[in-house]
Design an enzyme around this catalytic site. Structure first.
Site, PDB file in Angstrom:
ATOM      1  CG  LEU A   6      -1.691   1.307   1.493  1.00 14.41           C
ATOM      2  CD1 LEU A   6      -2.590   1.676   0.319  1.00 14.41           C
ATOM      3  CD2 LEU A   6      -2.494   1.193   2.785  1.00 14.41           C
ATOM      4  CB  ILE A   7       2.174   3.409  -2.462  1.00 15.10           C
ATOM      5  CG1 ILE A   7       3.066   2.188  -2.667  1.00 15.10           C
ATOM      6  CG2 ILE A   7       2.992   4.700  -2.569  1.00 15.10           C
ATOM      7  CD1 ILE A   7       3.629   2.067  -4.080  1.00 15.10           C
ATOM      8  N   GLY A   9      -0.191   8.763  -1.245  1.00 13.74           N
ATOM      9  CA  GLY A   9       0.299   9.901  -2.014  1.00 13.74           C
ATOM     10  C   GLY A   9       0.834   9.513  -3.378  1.00 13.74           C
ATOM     11  CB  SER A  11      -1.929  11.779  -7.267  1.00 14.95           C
ATOM     12  OG  SER A  11      -1.345  12.759  -6.436  1.00 14.95           O
ATOM     13  N   GLY A  13       4.813  12.335  -8.771  1.00 17.07           N
ATOM     14  CA  GLY A  13       6.184  12.251  -8.292  1.00 17.07           C
ATOM     15  C   GLY A  13       6.636  10.907  -7.784  1.00 17.07           C
ATOM     16  N   GLY A  15       5.468   8.947  -5.493  1.00 18.47           N
ATOM     17  CA  GLY A  15       4.427   7.929  -5.351  1.00 18.47           C
ATOM     18  C   GLY A  15       4.192   7.161  -6.631  1.00 18.47           C
ATOM     19  CB  SER A 138      12.860  15.036   4.454  1.00 21.32           C
ATOM     20  OG  SER A 138      13.658  16.139   4.056  1.00 21.32           O
ATOM     21  CE1 TYR A 151       8.322  18.181   4.303  1.00 17.36           C
ATOM     22  CE2 TYR A 151      10.655  18.628   4.626  1.00 17.36           C
ATOM     23  CZ  TYR A 151       9.647  17.860   4.079  1.00 17.36           C
ATOM     24  OH  TYR A 151       9.961  16.780   3.299  1.00 17.36           O
TER      25      TYR A 151
END
Length: 284
Positions: A6-7, A9, A11, A13, A15, A138, A151
């Site tokens: 299951l991934i 995001g 839609s 880049g 993902g 990140s 962030y």
């Protein structure tokens, strides 16, 4: 045997790249996104690659949406082997300029969304006594950076969350946890930063403006040195997924390694610290 993945995001880049590469490797991929009207990029990439990917709706900010997506996969497949918490959003704003509604949104998407999805998948992995949760973090989760404090705070939280889970869930239930730490992804950073700044009020005429302009200019100048393609980052994620003993954390480029080296050189993959915590707190 292929894994059920299951991934979130998926839609755009990274993902999309993750979905395509995992499907190409023979896994059953459920690529999810908040808005299915934005699946055109995924569909085009899947068609071009000649692979099959299931697409489903999942909003990481909505408990019911997350639960429904996980339930659908369990009903169909009977298991989730790998959860890749990829959904996230950048935010460039000084603390003084940041609206509290934006702060809550950044934390919810980047951190609480990871918790929601992990919480939903974990009981099924625990019952199976196996599984792997991969959180896309990140270098901003290890190194604080100008104008990225909100962030970075969210990504630092993902680091602590991943480490803590690995300290007791892994040894007792056989579920692995990894946080992957890209330095940045080409074609996305400059445009997304400028778009996000403009959408939250533009560049404000205050004492921070010249510093922000310097930051954005420096980020653009680093170009290919700092930023990778989405496909390159996805390759690192898949290597972590396929490793017999997955790392707790992994940078995705030489630039990312260099930036984080002062913090990571004693324990690059996090496994030494995991062993110490398990010993000191659980006697394992």
């Amino acid at each position: 045997m292929g894994k059920v993945i299951l991934i979130t995001g998926a839609s755009t880049g990274l993902g999309v790249s993750l979905a395509v590469q995992a499907a190409r490797a023979g896994h059953k991929v459920y690529a999810s996104m908040r808005n299915l009207d934005k699946r055109a990029g995924l569909d085009a990439a899947v068609t071009q690659a000649g692979v099959s990917v299931a697409c489903l709706q999942l909003d990481v900010q909505d408990d019911a949406s997350v639960a429904a997506a996980v339930a659908q996969i369990i009903a169909t497949e009977g298991r989730i082997d790998v959860l890749i918490n990829n959904a996230g959003a950048g935010y460039v704003r000084s603390t003084e300029q940041a609206e509290m509604a934006d702060v809550q949104w950044v934390l919810d998407v980047n951190f609480t969304g990871v918790v929601r999805c992990t919480k939903a998948a974990l009981p099924h992995m625990r019952a199976a006594r196996c599984g792997h949760v991969i959180n896309i973090g990140s270098v901003g989760g290890l190194v604080g950076q100008p104008f990225n404090e909100i962030y970075c705070a969210a990504k630092f939280a993902v680091e602590g969350y991943t480490e803590a889970l690995a300290s007791y869930v892994t040894p007792h239930f056989g579920i692995n946890f990894t946080v992957v730490e890209p330095g940045g992804i080409q074609t996305e950073f400059a445009n997304s930063v400028l778009k996000q700044v403009n959408e939250t009020g533009g560049m404000l005429e205050d004492e921070y403006l010249p510093i922000l302009q310097s930051y954005i200019g420096g980020s653009q100048a680093r170009g290919d040195t700092a930023y990778q393609t989405a496909d390159e980052v996805a390759e690192v994620v898949l290597r972590c997924m396929e490793a017999e003993t997955p790392p707790i954390r992994a940078r995705t480029s030489d630039w990312a390694e260099d930036l984080c080296r002062i913090k990571t050189q004693a324990d690059p993959d996090g496994r030494k610290l995991q062993a110490k915590v398990m010993q000191d707190f659980l006697g394992l």
